[in-house]
Every structure is written in C-alpha cells, then in structure tokens.
Design an enzyme around this catalytic site. Sequence first.
Site, PDB file in Angstrom:
ATOM      1  N   ASP A  99       0.850  -1.171   0.000  1.00  0.00           N
ATOM      2  CA  ASP A  99       0.000   0.000   0.000  1.00  0.00           C
ATOM      3  C   ASP A  99       0.893   1.231   0.000  1.00  0.00           C
ATOM      4  O   ASP A  99       2.055   1.152   0.377  1.00  0.00           O
ATOM      5  CB  ASP A  99      -0.922  -0.005   1.229  1.00  0.00           C
ATOM      6  CG  ASP A  99      -2.105   0.939   1.039  1.00  0.00           C
ATOM      7  OD1 ASP A  99      -2.821   1.167   2.008  1.00  0.00           O
ATOM      8  OD2 ASP A  99      -2.287   1.440  -0.091  1.00  0.00           O
ATOM      9  N   SER A 100       0.331   2.376  -0.402  1.00  0.00           N
ATOM     10  CA  SER A 100       1.160   3.569  -0.657  1.00  0.00           C
ATOM     11  C   SER A 100       1.507   4.324   0.620  1.00  0.00           C
ATOM     12  O   SER A 100       2.342   5.223   0.602  1.00  0.00           O
ATOM     13  CB  SER A 100       0.403   4.514  -1.594  1.00  0.00           C
ATOM     14  OG  SER A 100      -0.906   4.702  -1.072  1.00  0.00           O
ATOM     15  N   GLN A 201     -12.041   6.323  -5.455  1.00  0.00           N
ATOM     16  CA  GLN A 201     -12.538   6.904  -4.216  1.00  0.00           C
ATOM     17  C   GLN A 201     -13.931   7.509  -4.466  1.00  0.00           C
ATOM     18  O   GLN A 201     -14.631   7.078  -5.378  1.00  0.00           O
ATOM     19  CB  GLN A 201     -11.553   7.953  -3.671  1.00  0.00           C
ATOM     20  CG  GLN A 201     -10.243   7.349  -3.146  1.00  0.00           C
ATOM     21  CD  GLN A 201     -10.399   6.517  -1.891  1.00  0.00           C
ATOM     22  OE1 GLN A 201     -11.466   6.481  -1.243  1.00  0.00           O
ATOM     23  NE2 GLN A 201      -9.338   5.803  -1.513  1.00  0.00           N
ATOM     24  N   GLY A 228     -11.615   3.300   0.134  1.00  0.00           N
ATOM     25  CA  GLY A 228     -12.623   4.106   0.796  1.00  0.00           C
ATOM     26  C   GLY A 228     -13.866   3.369   1.205  1.00  0.00           C
ATOM     27  O   GLY A 228     -14.889   3.975   1.541  1.00  0.00           O
ATOM     28  N   ASP A 278      -7.684  -8.059   0.875  1.00  0.00           N
ATOM     29  CA  ASP A 278      -6.744  -8.124   1.992  1.00  0.00           C
ATOM     30  C   ASP A 278      -7.485  -7.648   3.236  1.00  0.00           C
ATOM     31  O   ASP A 278      -8.427  -6.836   3.128  1.00  0.00           O
ATOM     32  CB  ASP A 278      -5.538  -7.199   1.736  1.00  0.00           C
ATOM     33  CG  ASP A 278      -5.866  -5.785   2.178  1.00  0.00           C
ATOM     34  OD1 ASP A 278      -6.434  -5.040   1.361  1.00  0.00           O
ATOM     35  OD2 ASP A 278      -5.616  -5.456   3.364  1.00  0.00           O
TER      36      ASP A 278
END
Length: 383
Positions: A99-100, A201, A228, A278
């Site tokens: 993930d970022s 999003q 989101g 996940d």
Amino acid sequence: MKMEICCMKYELQKTDSQTKARAGKITTDHGEILTPIFMPVGTAATVKAVHQRELVDEIKAQIILGNTYHLYLRPGLDILERAGGLHKFNGWSGPILTDSGGYQVFSLKDIRKISEEGVKFQSHIDGSRHLFTPESVMDIQRVIGADIIMAFDECAPYPCDYNYAKKSMEMTHRWLKRCIDRFDSTEGKYGYSQTLFPIVQGSVYKDLRIQSAEFIAEQNREGNAIGGLAVGEPAEKMYETIDYVNDILPKEKPRYLMGVGTPENILEGIALGIDMFDCVMPTRNARNGMLFTTQGIINIKNEKWKDDFSPIDEALGGYASTFYSKAYLRHLVKCDEILAAQIASIHNLTFYLWLVGKAREHILAGDFATWKNAMVKQTMYRL
Ligand SMILES: NCc1cc(CSc2ccccc2)c2nc(N)[nH]c(=O)c2c1
C-alpha cells in the site's frame, strides 16, 4: 542481473453465469496468483507470528502485503535497498503488494497534515517529522520492490459531507497523475518489473464514485483498486457501491477491494466481481482468540471450549487446525502464550485461503451462486 521484460498480466478464465464472480490468473515476475485471492497482510515485513515456510506449506499463500508507511520508518530504505528489496529481506519469493502509505498516515489523526503537496506526519515510533508526496511514495515503493504498488490516495473518512468527498476525490485524482508520471519515468531497482494500481474513491456518493471509476479506468493500468470502503458504512452500502463501480472498471483487469473483510464480505465481493482482497481481521482477531472455521466463528476464550479436546477444525486440514485441540488453544490464549498467536494466525489465514480457493473451484464448476449462499450462513454462524 537478468532483466525481466514481463509485466503483470491478467487472464480472465471464467465468469459465473448467475453472478459477476470471476476466476482468473495474474502473472508477475515473482509467480502466478489464482483469483479470487486473499492476501495476508505483512505490516512490518512479516505476517505477524507466521514463518515464511508456514505461509507457503500450510496457508498456501500466493501473494502477501507490505506496508510502505511502516517499512519506510522501520527498517528504513537504506537497509531495504542494501538487502536487495523486501523479497530478499524477508525471504518471500512470491509476489508482494504494498500500500502507498496514505491510508496508514491518515489514521494518525492528530499528527498529520494534508495539503495539495502531500501529507506531513510525525512517526508513531519516535515523533520524527516526515512528508509523503505522490512522488516520494513511488520512489519508496521502488526501493521496497513490491510487484504491485498502490497509488497515493486519500481514503475519505466515513461519514463525510459531499463537498469534502468531492474535494478529496479530485485531489486523489491529481495525486494519481503525479504518481503515474513519476512511476512511468523511473525503473525497478532489482531487475524485475513492478506495476502501479490506481484507486477509486468518492466515499458513498454514487455520482462521485462513477466519476472516479471512469477516471481510474481511463488510466489503463494493469489492475484497478477500490478504496474508501469498509470504513464504517453499512455493508449494504458497500455492496451497492462495488456493484456499480465494477460495471465501469474493465473486466479484463483484476479488481482489488482494499482492506476487506469478513468471510461474508469476501464472498459477496467475489459475487460482485472483485478478484483480490486483503484484511488484518484473520491475523488481528486470531491474536484475540476469534477463530474463523468451516463450521462457523469460535471465540476460543469462551468457557464452553475448556474441555473440548476435538481439533480446532478437522474439516479444514493443515497441521495447526488438526494437530491442536480447542481446549489446548484456549489454554494457550488464556495464558497469553506466544504459541497461541502462532496457531490461531496460521489457522485463520489457512481458512481465508481455503475460502477463496473453494470460491474459485465453484466458479469454475458453475455452481458458485448456490455454494456462496450456503457458505455465507455456514461461516458466519456463531458456534
Ligand atoms: N478498507 C479500508 C481501506 C484500507 C486500506 C489499506 S489496504 C492495505 C493495508 C496494508 C498493506 C496493503 C494494503 C486502504 N488503502 C488505501 N491506499 N486506500 C484506501 O482507501 C484504503 C481503505
């Protein structure tokens, strides 16, 4: 160093006739992923309490997750780069997704500041000050070396008003363009290819979600994610949103629903056309004694299991679930023994991989809808 030329590929193998469920195959330079798939979360370069060998032999994990925020702070980029990337550092030779870092920073409520530039935050470890920008998290994920990396986005809080959701989505789209520019103008550091997934999003507002899904699809990346969601909204709202977003995201690319969920959420998500999942639930809940089993959910700390000497889950198979009894695991959990976390984590992750593997089997066999409806009831039943 052998330069790999392959980039991530997705083969759609079968679509269910009664639902939007799909079976497919993702090919990366670190191996194949059969979908639908569940991806164990390995926050600090490890899936908590689980050995690499157990991930492969017991849990039959195909891809694991890493966390840019945590890895950037510890062990840090210098160590990761000198190790030759995360695969070399933790010994996992299969595909990795990171993930970022935005989502993790946004949860540091009082010690972060969002602006067009990026997010300023203080480390939860030592209070040191840092800045994540779309460009910097691309560079960080190049150093970590995950096969699939995520765009820098803002996961809007739930609930939030329409204007906040709109402004947040629009900034996420501007950040995405900056991610793409940086990613496409840099190379992998370790001789294999990486791919960037954008993230839809728009909170729970249909017009914003449609606008975001269309913008994400237009980027024509090798896979797409939905963010989101599972942030407190009603499950029905999540399912409704996934349904119409998946009508826009291209069917020939894998779809990843971020941070979801319970066995029921996963089965409903598969039926709505999601391929990748996940969630920290199987590992986090395991450490608290909550077991997902083929017969339903067990709170192993409950007195009723004190003298139940039957295996944790005979039907699941695997060493941890069949060698140890419910009574013994309850004892370990009550004593707060380290072995409790190990057994329960391996068991829950084995169950999650078993569940998505069975879903794939039934999609291919053509009876997924019937199986799914029965399995939702069976796995969510409180024993
Ligand atoms: N379901 C909530 C959720 C969870 C994650 C984290 S998923 C994850 C966690 C650790 C490692 C890899 C992926 C998210 N990540 C991003 N970037 N955007 C979201 O909207 C979002 C929403």
